[in-house]
Design an enzyme around this catalytic site. Structure first.
Site, PDB file in Angstrom:
ATOM      1  N   CYS A 109       1.273  -1.126   0.034  1.00 42.26           N
ATOM      2  CA  CYS A 109       0.077  -0.156  -0.123  1.00 42.26           C
ATOM      3  C   CYS A 109       0.718   1.254   0.056  1.00 42.26           C
ATOM      4  CB  CYS A 109      -0.851  -0.304   1.209  1.00 42.26           C
ATOM      5  SG  CYS A 109      -1.416  -1.537   1.785  1.00 42.26           S
ATOM      6  N   HIS A 234      -2.909   6.659   2.481  1.00 42.12           N
ATOM      7  CA  HIS A 234      -3.988   5.684   2.221  1.00 42.12           C
ATOM      8  C   HIS A 234      -5.450   5.453   2.589  1.00 42.12           C
ATOM      9  CE1 HIS A 234      -4.084   2.082   0.997  1.00 42.12           C
ATOM     10  NE2 HIS A 234      -3.689   1.062   2.213  1.00 42.12           N
ATOM     11  N   ASN A 264     -10.269  -0.367   0.795  1.00 41.08           N
ATOM     12  CA  ASN A 264      -8.948  -0.349   0.742  1.00 41.08           C
ATOM     13  C   ASN A 264      -8.349  -0.965  -1.265  1.00 41.08           C
ATOM     14  OD1 ASN A 264      -5.905  -0.700   0.483  1.00 41.08           O
ATOM     15  ND2 ASN A 264      -5.785  -1.595   2.831  1.00 41.08           N
TER      16      ASN A 264
HETATM   17  N1  COA Z   1     -17.766  -8.490  10.790  1.00 34.31           N
HETATM   18  C1  COA Z   1     -17.875  -8.230  11.554  1.00 34.31           C
HETATM   19  N2  COA Z   1     -17.696  -9.061  12.180  1.00 34.31           N
HETATM   20  C2  COA Z   1     -16.055  -8.839  12.634  1.00 34.31           C
HETATM   21  C3  COA Z   1     -16.005  -8.213  11.446  1.00 34.31           C
HETATM   22  C4  COA Z   1     -17.035  -8.522  10.246  1.00 34.31           C
HETATM   23  N3  COA Z   1     -16.276  -8.411   8.783  1.00 34.31           N
HETATM   24  N4  COA Z   1     -14.119  -8.732  10.893  1.00 34.31           N
HETATM   25  C5  COA Z   1     -13.744  -9.049  12.498  1.00 34.31           C
HETATM   26  N5  COA Z   1     -15.177  -9.402  12.887  1.00 34.31           N
HETATM   27  C6  COA Z   1     -15.516  -9.501  14.868  1.00 34.31           C
HETATM   28  C7  COA Z   1     -14.135 -10.221  15.166  1.00 34.31           C
HETATM   29  O1  COA Z   1     -13.738 -12.329  14.745  1.00 34.31           O
HETATM   30  C8  COA Z   1     -13.359  -9.734  16.823  1.00 34.31           C
HETATM   31  O2  COA Z   1     -14.997 -10.340  16.909  1.00 34.31           O
HETATM   32  P1  COA Z   1     -14.354 -11.326  18.596  1.00 34.31           P
HETATM   33  O3  COA Z   1     -14.272 -10.397  19.132  1.00 34.31           O
HETATM   34  O4  COA Z   1     -15.678 -12.733  18.634  1.00 34.31           O
HETATM   35  O5  COA Z   1     -13.675 -12.799  18.471  1.00 34.31           O
HETATM   36  C9  COA Z   1     -14.790  -8.818  16.398  1.00 34.31           C
HETATM   37  O6  COA Z   1     -15.028  -8.418  15.714  1.00 34.31           O
HETATM   38  C10 COA Z   1     -13.712  -7.321  16.760  1.00 34.31           C
HETATM   39  O7  COA Z   1     -12.046  -7.766  15.593  1.00 34.31           O
HETATM   40  P2  COA Z   1     -11.132  -7.026  15.974  1.00 34.31           P
HETATM   41  O8  COA Z   1     -10.352  -7.457  14.868  1.00 34.31           O
HETATM   42  O9  COA Z   1     -10.446  -6.915  17.143  1.00 34.31           O
HETATM   43  O10 COA Z   1     -12.285  -5.901  15.434  1.00 34.31           O
HETATM   44  P3  COA Z   1     -11.214  -3.870  15.388  1.00 34.31           P
HETATM   45  O11 COA Z   1     -12.217  -3.220  16.020  1.00 34.31           O
HETATM   46  O12 COA Z   1      -9.572  -4.229  15.117  1.00 34.31           O
HETATM   47  O13 COA Z   1     -11.439  -3.851  13.764  1.00 34.31           O
HETATM   48  C11 COA Z   1     -10.553  -3.397  11.747  1.00 34.31           C
HETATM   49  C12 COA Z   1     -11.176  -4.701  13.050  1.00 34.31           C
HETATM   50  C13 COA Z   1      -9.852  -4.396  10.845  1.00 34.31           C
HETATM   51  C14 COA Z   1     -11.612  -2.703  11.069  1.00 34.31           C
HETATM   52  C15 COA Z   1      -9.033  -2.737  11.926  1.00 34.31           C
HETATM   53  O14 COA Z   1      -8.663  -3.537  13.191  1.00 34.31           O
HETATM   54  C16 COA Z   1      -8.545  -2.215  11.136  1.00 34.31           C
HETATM   55  O15 COA Z   1      -9.376  -1.636  10.326  1.00 34.31           O
HETATM   56  N6  COA Z   1      -7.258  -2.048  11.202  1.00 34.31           N
HETATM   57  C17 COA Z   1      -6.935  -1.426   9.945  1.00 34.31           C
HETATM   58  C18 COA Z   1      -6.221  -2.461   8.321  1.00 34.31           C
HETATM   59  C19 COA Z   1      -5.705  -2.049   7.996  1.00 34.31           C
HETATM   60  O16 COA Z   1      -5.807  -0.664   7.846  1.00 34.31           O
HETATM   61  N7  COA Z   1      -4.527  -2.783   7.126  1.00 34.31           N
HETATM   62  C20 COA Z   1      -4.197  -1.626   5.751  1.00 34.31           C
HETATM   63  C21 COA Z   1      -3.090  -1.346   6.011  1.00 34.31           C
HETATM   64  S1  COA Z   1      -3.019  -1.040   4.408  1.00 34.31           S
END
Ligand code: COA
Length: 307
Positions: A109, A234, A264
């Site tokens: 990215c 990004h 993304n």
């Molecule tokens: N729908 C519903 N629930 C979901 C889900 C979805 N699409 N994806 C994950 N979950 C669940 C998980 O399984 C977890 O469940 P659990 O508590 O029962 O285990 C819960 O939601 C929380 O997951 P978590 O990963 O802790 O959520 P979060 O608040 O950190 O949000 C992201 C997840 C991915 C949205 C967030 O971490 C994020 O945006 N990170 C940056 C990612 C990014 O930008 N990547 C690219 C960089 S180039």
């Protein structure tokens, strides 16, 4: 030596996948996806590969004089093939000279802004490059993994860049981390794999490095945030960008975002944003735009563009 973006264009596959489409077969909801990421829909290509996205975005640049072009750079982690490169395979179709340097490179990215740095190093004053960020991420996603499939989308953004004799500062960083965002690709046993990610760790990384990078870029140029018209980062997650706006005390309105429509798109996200802003007439000569790419590696590159 500085860089001027002379032209922008973008290409998005037609097939729109909404959050509601995922609700139909995954344990997820539009509410969860929208509130955690800001994403409402994205494009998943149906019968195209990454080179098609690249070709179509560059074709839309409508470059009249190709004799000044010395370099074509494609930033991607989702190339059609390991070789030959996309840049070399489309050189003839685009009507480019044979004596140009054609390179594909992978900085995930971070690729587009990293490509600006490569242009700055390679080009002589008055010479031009075509820099494309393109990724067809849908082919690397496990469609049943709700933690990743909802986050990404396909697209390409192309720019025509000219080197001038102004100063162009870059902030560059890399931090070995093979675990929190990865795609093994085909391994020696010919098994493919999908993108895997530790979202929380990537979130922490981005919210740590983005404010510091902005601060350093302003300091290097001896300007303040009031001298900046836009911040184009990004497009991974609106919560990351909101956090950075708060932390740096920059009005969030200066952070242009369109990830609600495209998700993304990795290396493509920044040139797609620049093209959208350009088409809306938001970018005017003399404006300053902070642009920062960040992602797998972990890696990040930032610079201030003068429009
Ligand atoms: N729908 C519903 N629930 C979901 C889900 C979805 N699409 N994806 C994950 N979950 C669940 C998980 O399984 C977890 O469940 P659990 O508590 O029962 O285990 C819960 O939601 C929380 O997951 P978590 O990963 O802790 O959520 P979060 O608040 O950190 O949000 C992201 C997840 C991915 C949205 C967030 O971490 C994020 O945006 N990170 C940056 C990612 C990014 O930008 N990547 C690219 C960089 S180039």
């Amino acid at each position: 030596m500085g860089l001027k973006i002379l032209k922008t264009s973008s290409y998005l596959p037609r097939n729109v996948v909404t959050n509601n489409d995922f609700e139909k077969y995954l344990d997820t909801s539009d509410e969860w996806i929208s509130s955690r990421t800001g994403i409402k829909e994205r494009r998943f290509a149906v019968d195209e590969d990454t080179s098609d996205l690249v070709y179509k975005s560059v074709d839309k640049l409508n470059i009249e004089d190709k004799s000044k072009i010395d370099l074509i750079l494609v930033a991607t982690f989702t190339s059609d093939k390991a070789m030959p490169t996309i840049s070399s395979s489309i050189q003839k179709r685009l009507g480019l000279m044979e004596d140009i340097f054609a390179i594909d490179f992978n900085m995930a990215c971070t690729g587009f802004v990293a490509g600006l740095k490569l242009c700055e190093k390679y080009l002589d004053t008055g010479r031009q490059a075509i820099l494309i960020g393109a990724d067809l991420i849908s082919k690397t996603l496990d469609k049943n993994d709700r933690g990743t499939v909802v986050l990404f989308g396909d697209g390409a953004g192309a720019t025509l860049i000219e080197k001038n004799n102004k100063q162009q500062y870059f902030e560059i960083g890399t931090r070995s981390n093979d675990e929190c965002l990865k795609l093994n690709g085909r391994n020696i046993k010919n098994e493919s794999s999908f993108i895997s990610m530790n979202g929380k760790e990537v979130f922490r990384f981005a919210t740590e490095v983005l404010p510091v990078t902005i601060e350093k870029l302003l300091k290097e140029k001896n300007i303040t945030i009031d001298d900046i018209d836009y911040v184009v980062c990004h497009q991974a997650n609106y919560r990351i960008l909101n956090y950075v706006a708060k932390k740096t005390k920059i009005q969030v309105e200066k952070f242009y975002m369109n990830l609600d429509k495209y998700g993304n798109t990795s290396a493509a996200s920044i040139p797609i944003v620049l093209d959208e802003m350009n088409s809306k007439g938001l970018l005017k000569q003399g404006q300053r735009i902070i642009t920062i790419g960040f992602g797998a590696g972990l890696s990040w590159v930032g610079t201030i563009l003068e429009w």
